[in-house]
Design an enzyme around this catalytic site. Structure first.
Site, short mmCIF file in Angstrom:
data_model
loop_
_atom_site.label_atom_id
_atom_site.label_comp_id
_atom_site.label_asym_id
_atom_site.label_seq_id
_atom_site.Cartn_x
_atom_site.Cartn_y
_atom_site.Cartn_z
N GLY A 173 40.95 38.02 42.67
CA GLY A 173 41.89 36.90 42.70
C GLY A 173 41.62 35.96 43.86
O GLY A 173 41.62 34.74 43.70
N ASP A 174 41.36 36.52 45.03
CA ASP A 174 41.03 35.71 46.19
C ASP A 174 39.73 34.93 45.98
O ASP A 174 39.64 33.74 46.29
CB ASP A 174 40.89 36.59 47.44
CG ASP A 174 42.21 37.19 47.87
OD1 ASP A 174 43.05 36.45 48.39
OD2 ASP A 174 42.40 38.39 47.68
N THR A 175 38.74 35.63 45.44
CA THR A 175 37.43 34.99 45.28
C THR A 175 37.48 33.88 44.23
O THR A 175 36.88 32.82 44.42
CB THR A 175 36.38 36.05 44.89
OG1 THR A 175 36.38 37.09 45.87
CG2 THR A 175 35.00 35.43 44.81
N SER A 178 38.98 30.94 45.85
CA SER A 178 38.02 30.31 46.76
C SER A 178 37.05 29.41 46.01
O SER A 178 36.79 28.28 46.42
CB SER A 178 37.22 31.39 47.50
OG SER A 178 38.06 32.22 48.26
#
Length: 400
Positions: A173-175, A178
């Site tokens: 999810g973070d990637t 980003s």
């Protein structure tokens, strides 16, 4: 350390100020840095970015740090202090891009919101990554990638039917947020090139996940169908699954019409390959259990390598499930420079992922190792116009 053949990179000359920590904001800044942007990472004195202490450590520092913070400079500032925030304003005046992934409102409370910073730097582009975005009823909730993966619809599908949903295994999810952020920054740069004006790029973690959920919503909207977990299978597309071998598993994607016929010939089941009911995906989906059973019966009697060699000869997409060891030993990874050695500040040589994507004329590269905490504080502050005496006073008061 492997250096890029193009010392500059396509983003040479862009100045990026990174105020984020852990994964989402720093990964976006890392991507820009890989392609030549000058990234100044702001960290709190003493401990720095918590990622420095995540997972496996060498001499007290995470080896993950060597990936996430390569090509960056580290400046320590205690943003709780007014003098530190004034330094950020000075740095932001000279920056093209500011990246932050704090909870909405934090930057404004510090006097570092976009409205304030853009008054003196109207061309500034601010990438803001948060759990739920800068607006909406959930904006003030704390949001991490795992929660975003659930809200975005991904976590419900990552399970065997009837079993607990599991995480993908990395902070996907973070990637994803980003990468969406980098796309937004590049589009905003294109707009600034034409108009001279910057803007805010607002990325919500859950929205980045949701944007990758394919047919999930339209199927519900059109048919009222809620897509359910399907384990390793690809629902509605057949055959595509993981199949057992004597010594492991293989993934086989035989879902193209001509590929399916070649697959069935390779496993000795031309009766299925020539069956007119199975000539298209619609027919194969209706009989997917029969097809999967036939493929599984063939793979069970063979080792992974034998299966892959037979399917490669038949031009059927298939692959083994790689571990870190498989990746490190794979010649294709090496041939495409997807594994690169770097040397840390204390002399450890560690292999890290290469540069993605590959550009033919202006490739990215690893120009410098990940910094130790505060390594570039003095140099950056001198460039910003502070004297050695002023820097010494700031350090004495704990501002830097």
């Amino acid at each position: 350390m492997t250096m890029t053949t193009s010392a500059a990179g396509p983003l040479q000359g862009l100045k990026v100020l990174e105020l984020g920590q852990l994964i989402a904001g720093p990964f976006a800044a890392k991507t820009l840095a890989d392609f030549g942007a000058d990234v100044i990472k702001i960290e709190p004195p003493g401990s720095g970015d918590p990622l420095r202490q995540w997972r496996l450590l060498h001499n007290g520092t995470s080896v993950w740090w060597q990936v996430q913070s390569r090509n960056k400079k580290s400046v320590t500032l205690d943003l709780r202090q007014p003098e530190a925030r004034e330094i950020v304003r000075r740095l932001a005046d000279e920056a093209d891009i500011l990246i932050e992934n704090f909870k909405p409102g934090v930057m404004e409370n510090w006097g570092l919101g976009y409205e304030a910073l853009s008054r003196s730097n109207p061309g500034l582009i601010m990438l803001r990554i948060s759990g739920y975005g800068q607006t909406g009823p959930y904006k003030d909730r704390p949001g991490f990638g795992v929660v975003a993966e659930a809200m975005g619809g991904l976590r419900h599908l990552t399970a065997e039917p009837g079993r607990v949903p599991v995480r993908v295994g990395v902070s996907i999810g973070d990637t994803l947020a980003s990468l969406h952020g980098v796309i937004g920054v590049l589009m905003a740069l294109h707009h600034r090139h034409r108009t001279g004006r910057g803007q805010v790029v607002d990325v919500a973690l859950y929205e980045a996940v949701f944007n990758c959920m394919e047919s999930l919503l339209p199927e519900y909207s059109a048919f009222g169908v809620v897509r359910e977990p399907a384990g390793s299978a690809l629902p509605g597309i057949a055959p595509s699954n993981a199949y057992p071998c004597r010594d492991g598993w293989v993934l086989v994607a035989g879902n193209g019409d001509s590929i399916f016929k070649r697959l069935m010939h390779a496993i000795g089941r031309d009766d299925l390959g020539q069956d007119p009911q199975l000539a298209t995906n619609v027919g194969r989906v209706a009989r997917v259990e029969e097809i999967d059973a036939a493929i599984g019966a063939w793979t069970r009697e063979r080792g992974v390598t034998e299966v892959l060699e037979a399917l490669a000869a038949a031009q059927v997409p298939a692959g083994r499930i790689y571990t870190a060891r498989d990746i490190a030993e794979d010649p294709h990874y090496r041939a495409r420079d997807m594994i690169l050695p770097v040397r840390t500040h204390d002399g450890l040589t560690v292999e890290v992922p290469g540069i993605v994507p590959r550009l033919s004329e202006t490739p990215g590269g690893i120009r410098r190792r990940a910094p130790v905490l505060g390594e570039d504080t003095d140099a950056v502050l001198k460039e910003a116009g502070l004297t050695e005496a002023q820097i010494a006073q700031l350090r004495e008061r704990g501002v830097i």
